[in-house]
Scaffold this active site. Structure first.
Site, PDB file in Angstrom:
ATOM      1  N   CYS A  15      17.198   3.690  22.159  1.00 22.06           N
ATOM      2  CA  CYS A  15      17.946   3.223  23.323  1.00 22.06           C
ATOM      3  C   CYS A  15      17.222   3.538  24.636  1.00 22.06           C
ATOM      4  O   CYS A  15      16.198   2.951  24.919  1.00 22.06           O
ATOM      5  CB  CYS A  15      19.364   3.783  23.277  1.00 22.06           C
ATOM      6  SG  CYS A  15      20.527   2.856  24.297  1.00 22.06           S
ATOM      7  N   HIS A  16      17.731   4.472  25.465  1.00 26.75           N
ATOM      8  CA  HIS A  16      16.997   4.890  26.659  1.00 26.75           C
ATOM      9  C   HIS A  16      15.942   5.934  26.312  1.00 26.75           C
ATOM     10  O   HIS A  16      15.107   6.264  27.153  1.00 26.75           O
ATOM     11  CB  HIS A  16      17.945   5.456  27.721  1.00 26.75           C
ATOM     12  CG  HIS A  16      18.814   4.426  28.371  1.00 26.75           C
ATOM     13  ND1 HIS A  16      20.000   4.014  27.812  1.00 26.75           N
ATOM     14  CD2 HIS A  16      18.658   3.707  29.528  1.00 26.75           C
ATOM     15  CE1 HIS A  16      20.552   3.096  28.596  1.00 26.75           C
ATOM     16  NE2 HIS A  16      19.767   2.889  29.633  1.00 26.75           N
ATOM     17  N   GLU A  54      21.721  -3.248  30.168  1.00 27.01           N
ATOM     18  CA  GLU A  54      21.994  -2.372  31.316  1.00 27.01           C
ATOM     19  C   GLU A  54      22.933  -3.069  32.301  1.00 27.01           C
ATOM     20  O   GLU A  54      23.866  -2.451  32.828  1.00 27.01           O
ATOM     21  CB  GLU A  54      20.680  -1.996  32.006  1.00 27.01           C
ATOM     22  CG  GLU A  54      20.766  -0.753  32.871  1.00 27.01           C
ATOM     23  CD  GLU A  54      20.887   0.530  32.058  1.00 27.01           C
ATOM     24  OE1 GLU A  54      22.032   1.009  31.909  1.00 27.01           O
ATOM     25  OE2 GLU A  54      19.871   1.058  31.588  1.00 27.01           O
TER      26      GLU A  54
END
Length: 234
Positions: free
Chosen positions: A134-135, A165
């Site tokens: 993910c991030h 996002e």
């Protein structure tokens, strides 16, 4: 002896300049842990050590997910007593892979963290799998090889997308967007699922030849765990 995996969590509890809680994202640790914990030995670290902040919004959003709910209830010691990341710089030889849990927190600490970047370089230089979801893949943006090349040069990667996002309504709070930054790295190919929030796990190589495993979003967390097992020959 079971292989050893170093799991890294953010220490960032708030988004700077905004009164907005952040941290690591519950399913992105819970699901890989579920896949890994019976087959590998997991050690959990964070930049500051001690309690690594769990993003409260992830608890809210994934409270009805059985794997996340069970993990939240039974495994709190994993993130409440993390080791300090710097302690592992001289100990890379003890581990077989490194894995970064996502959440927005890593955008603000691990992205820039010199200790983290040195660890990634050491794992990759030793040919050990480096992985994130993910991030989490933000941790690779500033990473380099021992020769000074971008670690992601000529790699295929994924991470939380710009569209995701936007849909999460957090673009304005972010200092940069992971997809945008990855697309700036020469030779780095960013790929994503056909639909936002769809599962996408990519196995590639870093520019120095180590296995690179990235997952796009929470739905990809289980798949990242499975690919870590494969990379370890399990």
């Amino acid at each position: 002896m079971a292989p050893k995996v170093l799991v890294v969590l953010t220490s960032q509890a708030r988004i700077p300049d905004h009164d907005h809680a952040t941290g690591w994202y519950l399913p992105e640790f819970a699901h890989p842990w579920e896949v890994l914990h019976e087959k590998v030995e997991l050690t959990v670290a964070s930049p500051k050590g001690g309690e690594a902040p769990l993003d409260p919004s992830s608890v809210e959003m994934f409270g009805s997910d059985p794997v996340s709910a069970k993990f939240l209830q039974e495994q709190q010691s994993l993130w409440k007593n993390t080791h300090k990341l710097a302690d592992f710089l001289p100990r890379v030889s003890e581990f077989d892979a490194i894995f970064y849990v996502g959440g927005h927190g890593p955008m603000f600490d691990l992205h820039y963290d010199e200790t983290s970047l040195a660890l990634i370089q050491a794992f990759a230089a030793a040919g050990k799998p480096v992985s994130a979801v993910c991030h989490g893949p933000t941790v690779f943006l500033k990473a380099t090889t021992t020769a000074g090349q971008p670690l992601l040069a000529n790699s295929t990667v994924t991470a939380f997308t710009n569209v995701e996002e936007d849909q999460a309504q957090l673009t304005e709070l972010m200092p940069y967007l992971v997809e945008t930054e990855m697309n700036k790295i020469p030779g780095c190919k960013f790929v994503k699922a056909d639909q936002p929030w769809g599962e996408k796990v990519v196995v590639s190589k870093t520019s120095d030849g180590a296995t690179l495993i990235t997952g796009q979003n929470p739905a990809s967390a289980t798949g990242v765990g499975k690919e870590i097992l494969k990379a370890l020959g399990l």
